[in-house]
Design a protein around this motif. Structure first.
Motif, PDB file in Angstrom:
ATOM      1  N   ARG A  63       0.832  -1.222   0.000  1.00 45.66           N
ATOM      2  CA  ARG A  63       0.000   0.000   0.000  1.00 45.66           C
ATOM      3  C   ARG A  63       0.856   1.257   0.000  1.00 45.66           C
ATOM      4  O   ARG A  63       0.540   2.256  -0.677  1.00 45.66           O
ATOM      5  CB  ARG A  63      -0.919  -0.014   1.234  1.00 45.66           C
ATOM      6  CG  ARG A  63      -1.724   1.261   1.465  1.00 45.66           C
ATOM      7  CD  ARG A  63      -2.750   1.468   0.362  1.00 45.66           C
ATOM      8  NE  ARG A  63      -3.603   2.609   0.653  1.00 45.66           N
ATOM      9  CZ  ARG A  63      -3.243   3.885   0.463  1.00 45.66           C
ATOM     10  NH1 ARG A  63      -2.050   4.169  -0.015  1.00 45.66           N
ATOM     11  NH2 ARG A  63      -4.073   4.868   0.758  1.00 45.66           N
ATOM     12  N   THR A  64       1.960   1.231   0.764  1.00 45.73           N
ATOM     13  CA  THR A  64       2.805   2.424   0.875  1.00 45.73           C
ATOM     14  C   THR A  64       3.962   2.410  -0.127  1.00 45.73           C
ATOM     15  O   THR A  64       4.612   3.435  -0.324  1.00 45.73           O
ATOM     16  CB  THR A  64       3.391   2.532   2.290  1.00 45.73           C
ATOM     17  OG1 THR A  64       4.258   1.415   2.545  1.00 45.73           O
ATOM     18  CG2 THR A  64       2.287   2.559   3.342  1.00 45.73           C
ATOM     19  N   LEU A  96       8.720   2.507   9.912  1.00 46.31           N
ATOM     20  CA  LEU A  96       9.531   3.603  10.436  1.00 46.31           C
ATOM     21  C   LEU A  96       8.937   4.976  10.115  1.00 46.31           C
ATOM     22  O   LEU A  96       9.484   6.001  10.532  1.00 46.31           O
ATOM     23  CB  LEU A  96      10.953   3.534   9.857  1.00 46.31           C
ATOM     24  CG  LEU A  96      11.774   2.290  10.207  1.00 46.31           C
ATOM     25  CD1 LEU A  96      13.105   2.305   9.468  1.00 46.31           C
ATOM     26  CD2 LEU A  96      12.003   2.214  11.716  1.00 46.31           C
ATOM     27  N   ASN A  97       7.825   4.999   9.407  1.00 44.50           N
ATOM     28  CA  ASN A  97       7.216   6.255   8.960  1.00 44.50           C
ATOM     29  C   ASN A  97       6.064   6.638   9.891  1.00 44.50           C
ATOM     30  O   ASN A  97       5.021   5.981   9.919  1.00 44.50           O
ATOM     31  CB  ASN A  97       6.708   6.099   7.525  1.00 44.50           C
ATOM     32  CG  ASN A  97       6.274   7.419   6.930  1.00 44.50           C
ATOM     33  OD1 ASN A  97       5.880   8.350   7.634  1.00 44.50           O
ATOM     34  ND2 ASN A  97       6.347   7.511   5.605  1.00 44.50           N
ATOM     35  N   GLU A  98       6.246   7.717  10.623  1.00 40.01           N
ATOM     36  CA  GLU A  98       5.246   8.141  11.610  1.00 40.01           C
ATOM     37  C   GLU A  98       3.907   8.493  10.977  1.00 40.01           C
ATOM     38  O   GLU A  98       2.858   8.415  11.635  1.00 40.01           O
ATOM     39  CB  GLU A  98       5.779   9.344  12.398  1.00 40.01           C
ATOM     40  CG  GLU A  98       4.879   9.756  13.547  1.00 40.01           C
ATOM     41  CD  GLU A  98       5.499  10.832  14.417  1.00 40.01           C
ATOM     42  OE1 GLU A  98       4.869  11.184  15.438  1.00 40.01           O
ATOM     43  OE2 GLU A  98       6.607  11.317  14.080  1.00 40.01           O
ATOM     44  N   ASN A  99       3.924   8.843   9.708  1.00 40.27           N
ATOM     45  CA  ASN A  99       2.678   9.243   9.043  1.00 40.27           C
ATOM     46  C   ASN A  99       1.676   8.097   8.927  1.00 40.27           C
ATOM     47  O   ASN A  99       0.497   8.338   8.657  1.00 40.27           O
ATOM     48  CB  ASN A  99       2.981   9.791   7.641  1.00 40.27           C
ATOM     49  CG  ASN A  99       3.730  11.105   7.684  1.00 40.27           C
ATOM     50  OD1 ASN A  99       3.516  11.902   8.601  1.00 40.27           O
ATOM     51  ND2 ASN A  99       4.597  11.342   6.714  1.00 40.27           N
ATOM     52  N   HIS A 100       2.128   6.867   9.114  1.00 44.50           N
ATOM     53  CA  HIS A 100       1.217   5.718   9.005  1.00 44.50           C
ATOM     54  C   HIS A 100       0.536   5.372  10.330  1.00 44.50           C
ATOM     55  O   HIS A 100      -0.277   4.457  10.374  1.00 44.50           O
ATOM     56  CB  HIS A 100       1.984   4.491   8.505  1.00 44.50           C
ATOM     57  CG  HIS A 100       2.655   4.688   7.189  1.00 44.50           C
ATOM     58  ND1 HIS A 100       2.085   5.407   6.157  1.00 44.50           N
ATOM     59  CD2 HIS A 100       3.866   4.267   6.722  1.00 44.50           C
ATOM     60  CE1 HIS A 100       2.902   5.426   5.125  1.00 44.50           C
ATOM     61  NE2 HIS A 100       3.984   4.747   5.434  1.00 44.50           N
ATOM     62  N   PHE A 101       0.863   6.126  11.375  1.00 43.95           N
ATOM     63  CA  PHE A 101       0.351   5.807  12.710  1.00 43.95           C
ATOM     64  C   PHE A 101      -0.285   7.033  13.350  1.00 43.95           C
ATOM     65  O   PHE A 101       0.181   8.152  13.168  1.00 43.95           O
ATOM     66  CB  PHE A 101       1.488   5.323  13.609  1.00 43.95           C
ATOM     67  CG  PHE A 101       2.253   4.153  13.047  1.00 43.95           C
ATOM     68  CD1 PHE A 101       1.851   2.846  13.309  1.00 43.95           C
ATOM     69  CD2 PHE A 101       3.368   4.353  12.260  1.00 43.95           C
ATOM     70  CE1 PHE A 101       2.547   1.771  12.787  1.00 43.95           C
ATOM     71  CE2 PHE A 101       4.081   3.279  11.730  1.00 43.95           C
ATOM     72  CZ  PHE A 101       3.662   1.988  12.002  1.00 43.95           C
ATOM     73  N   TYR A 103      -0.788  -2.948  15.143  1.00 35.58           N
ATOM     74  CA  TYR A 103      -2.074  -2.876  14.439  1.00 35.58           C
ATOM     75  C   TYR A 103      -2.962  -1.807  15.064  1.00 35.58           C
ATOM     76  O   TYR A 103      -3.627  -1.038  14.350  1.00 35.58           O
ATOM     77  CB  TYR A 103      -2.777  -4.234  14.481  1.00 35.58           C
ATOM     78  CG  TYR A 103      -4.108  -4.218  13.772  1.00 35.58           C
ATOM     79  CD1 TYR A 103      -4.174  -4.293  12.385  1.00 35.58           C
ATOM     80  CD2 TYR A 103      -5.295  -4.092  14.484  1.00 35.58           C
ATOM     81  CE1 TYR A 103      -5.399  -4.242  11.723  1.00 35.58           C
ATOM     82  CE2 TYR A 103      -6.513  -4.046  13.839  1.00 35.58           C
ATOM     83  CZ  TYR A 103      -6.567  -4.111  12.459  1.00 35.58           C
ATOM     84  OH  TYR A 103      -7.779  -4.056  11.812  1.00 35.58           O
ATOM     85  N   SER A 104      -2.956  -1.725  16.389  1.00 32.48           N
ATOM     86  CA  SER A 104      -3.861  -0.792  17.072  1.00 32.48           C
ATOM     87  C   SER A 104      -3.509   0.669  16.836  1.00 32.48           C
ATOM     88  O   SER A 104      -4.378   1.539  16.928  1.00 32.48           O
ATOM     89  CB  SER A 104      -3.881  -1.083  18.583  1.00 32.48           C
ATOM     90  OG  SER A 104      -2.667  -0.689  19.192  1.00 32.48           O
ATOM     91  N   ILE A 105      -2.224   0.973  16.540  1.00 32.36           N
ATOM     92  CA  ILE A 105      -1.856   2.376  16.335  1.00 32.36           C
ATOM     93  C   ILE A 105      -1.769   2.770  14.860  1.00 32.36           C
ATOM     94  O   ILE A 105      -1.497   3.925  14.542  1.00 32.36           O
ATOM     95  CB  ILE A 105      -0.531   2.726  17.040  1.00 32.36           C
ATOM     96  CG1 ILE A 105       0.645   1.956  16.435  1.00 32.36           C
ATOM     97  CG2 ILE A 105      -0.640   2.500  18.542  1.00 32.36           C
ATOM     98  CD1 ILE A 105       2.002   2.393  16.968  1.00 32.36           C
ATOM     99  N   LEU A 106      -1.982   1.821  13.956  1.00 29.86           N
ATOM    100  CA  LEU A 106      -2.037   2.172  12.535  1.00 29.86           C
ATOM    101  C   LEU A 106      -3.207   3.123  12.274  1.00 29.86           C
ATOM    102  O   LEU A 106      -4.203   3.106  12.996  1.00 29.86           O
ATOM    103  CB  LEU A 106      -2.217   0.920  11.677  1.00 29.86           C
ATOM    104  CG  LEU A 106      -0.999   0.045  11.435  1.00 29.86           C
ATOM    105  CD1 LEU A 106      -1.422  -1.253  10.754  1.00 29.86           C
ATOM    106  CD2 LEU A 106       0.036   0.781  10.579  1.00 29.86           C
ATOM    107  N   ARG A 107      -3.078   3.933  11.259  1.00 36.49           N
ATOM    108  CA  ARG A 107      -4.221   4.773  10.866  1.00 36.49           C
ATOM    109  C   ARG A 107      -5.421   3.873  10.565  1.00 36.49           C
ATOM    110  O   ARG A 107      -5.267   2.782  10.014  1.00 36.49           O
ATOM    111  CB  ARG A 107      -3.865   5.623   9.650  1.00 36.49           C
ATOM    112  CG  ARG A 107      -2.873   6.731   9.959  1.00 36.49           C
ATOM    113  CD  ARG A 107      -2.712   7.667   8.770  1.00 36.49           C
ATOM    114  NE  ARG A 107      -1.787   8.746   9.080  1.00 36.49           N
ATOM    115  CZ  ARG A 107      -2.127   9.879   9.710  1.00 36.49           C
ATOM    116  NH1 ARG A 107      -3.385  10.045  10.089  1.00 36.49           N
ATOM    117  NH2 ARG A 107      -1.232  10.812   9.947  1.00 36.49           N
TER     118      ARG A 107
END
Length: 318
Positions: free
Chosen positions: A117-118, A125-130, A195-199
């Motif tokens: 997907r990304t 390591l990419n904060e934008n996904h969380f 999984y719980s902190i993913l967008r």
């Protein structure tokens, strides 16, 4: 005497009295059991089990057969306690078999989807996904930095694992292996928290692979992490109560007709079966579990609120 302060889960505890119970030899433990009303026919055999299982571990299985503290009901034999212990040991193996299948599937589904997907093998390591940080009930990391620290610590602890060794012996950059390698060295608890902190938009797509909602998958992973750890560390599971029971709305998706307690052991079976059948709809795990539960004394089934007919309905008939 000054007070001694202990800490457990961030809570300060005060010890009231010093522990002064001396260790007891086998013969004394045997006599103590007899004094408390337990029938022991074969002393040599009983001592062997006390030696290789341990009095303390077995003592947790005394409780269902006691009328009051340190007092066994009339006619209770040592073999009944041993049978319950053996039943529990076999149940742990059965649960772990299924949880392992689920754990591997969630690892793969998560890293496969996120990588594709990304378009980034190092998506983790990419904060934008969380963005779903929350300290509530330990369900997730409290910050991205806390998450990264946990991931890095796991890689460091597994630095001699074959996939990690292969990466660092061949590649100089990035500093961390790709997601599909990292996922292999994480605990189920860490996978659940990731999984719980993913967008939410990502969680929704991953859950769809299991034909369910992200709320259901997240709740199941949280509960199964606790059960998996109990199994792995040889704790009792036959009468376990779910530490983080699913919400009623979630439970209705898993077992629509179930009206019992959400922290009952049978909810664990329902959650496992719910996901397992979405991984392999030909699984006979449910039938094997039902057959195993038949070995448990009916009185003990009722004591922990297990209804075999209800379990049979969800694990075999559906």
């Amino acid at each position: 005497m000054p007070k001694t302060f202990l800490y457990y889960g961030g809570i300060k505890l005060t010890s009231k009295i010093p522990y002064d119970k001396p260790p007891c030899p086998d013969t004394e433990l045997l006599q103590q059991l007899r004094n408390r009303g337990l029938d022991i026919e074969d002393e040599t055999r009983t001592i062997r089990y006390l030696n290789f299982i341990g009095y303390y571990r077995l003592s947790a299985y005394f409780l269902p057969y006691q009328s009051e503290k340190d007092k066994f009901r009339d006619g209770v034999e040592f073999d009944r306690i041993l049978s319950l212990y053996i039943f529990d040991r076999k149940l742990k193996l059965t649960l772990m078999e299924a949880i392992e299948r689920i754990e591997v599937a969630v690892r793969a589904a998560t890293t496969n989807y996120m990588s594709l997907r990304t378009g980034d093998a190092h998506w983790f390591l990419n904060e934008n996904h969380f963005d779903n940080y929350s300290p509530d009930k330990g369900k997730s990391f409290q910050s991205f930095d806390g998450y990264l620290q946990s991931i890095c610590s796991s890689i460091d602890r597994q630095i001699d694992a074959t996939p990690i060794v292969h990466y660092y012996s061949k590649y100089s950059f990035p500093d961390y292996p790709p997601g599909w390698v990292v996922m292999e060295v994480l605990t189920l608890g860490q996978v659940s928290k990731i999984y719980s902190i993913l967008r939410t938009k990502y969680k929704r797509k991953i859950a769809k692979k299991f034909k369910t909602s992200w709320q259901v998958l997240e709740a199941i992973l949280l509960s199964l992490t606790v059960i998996r750890n109990k199994c792995a560390h040889h704790q009792r599971v036959w009468n376990v109560k779910i530490s983080y029971p699913p919400a009623r709305t979630v439970l209705k998706n898993i077992a629509p007709q179930y009206s019992g307690s959400p922290n009952s052991p049978c909810v664990i079976y329902f959650m496992i079966w719910f996901i397992l059948t979405r991984i392999n709809n030909d699984s006979n795990w449910g039938a094997r579990l039902c057959e195993q539960l038949l070995e448990l004394d009916e009185s003990l089934l009722h004591k922990i609120g297990l209804d075999l007919n209800e379990i049979y309905t969800y694990l075999i008939e559906e």
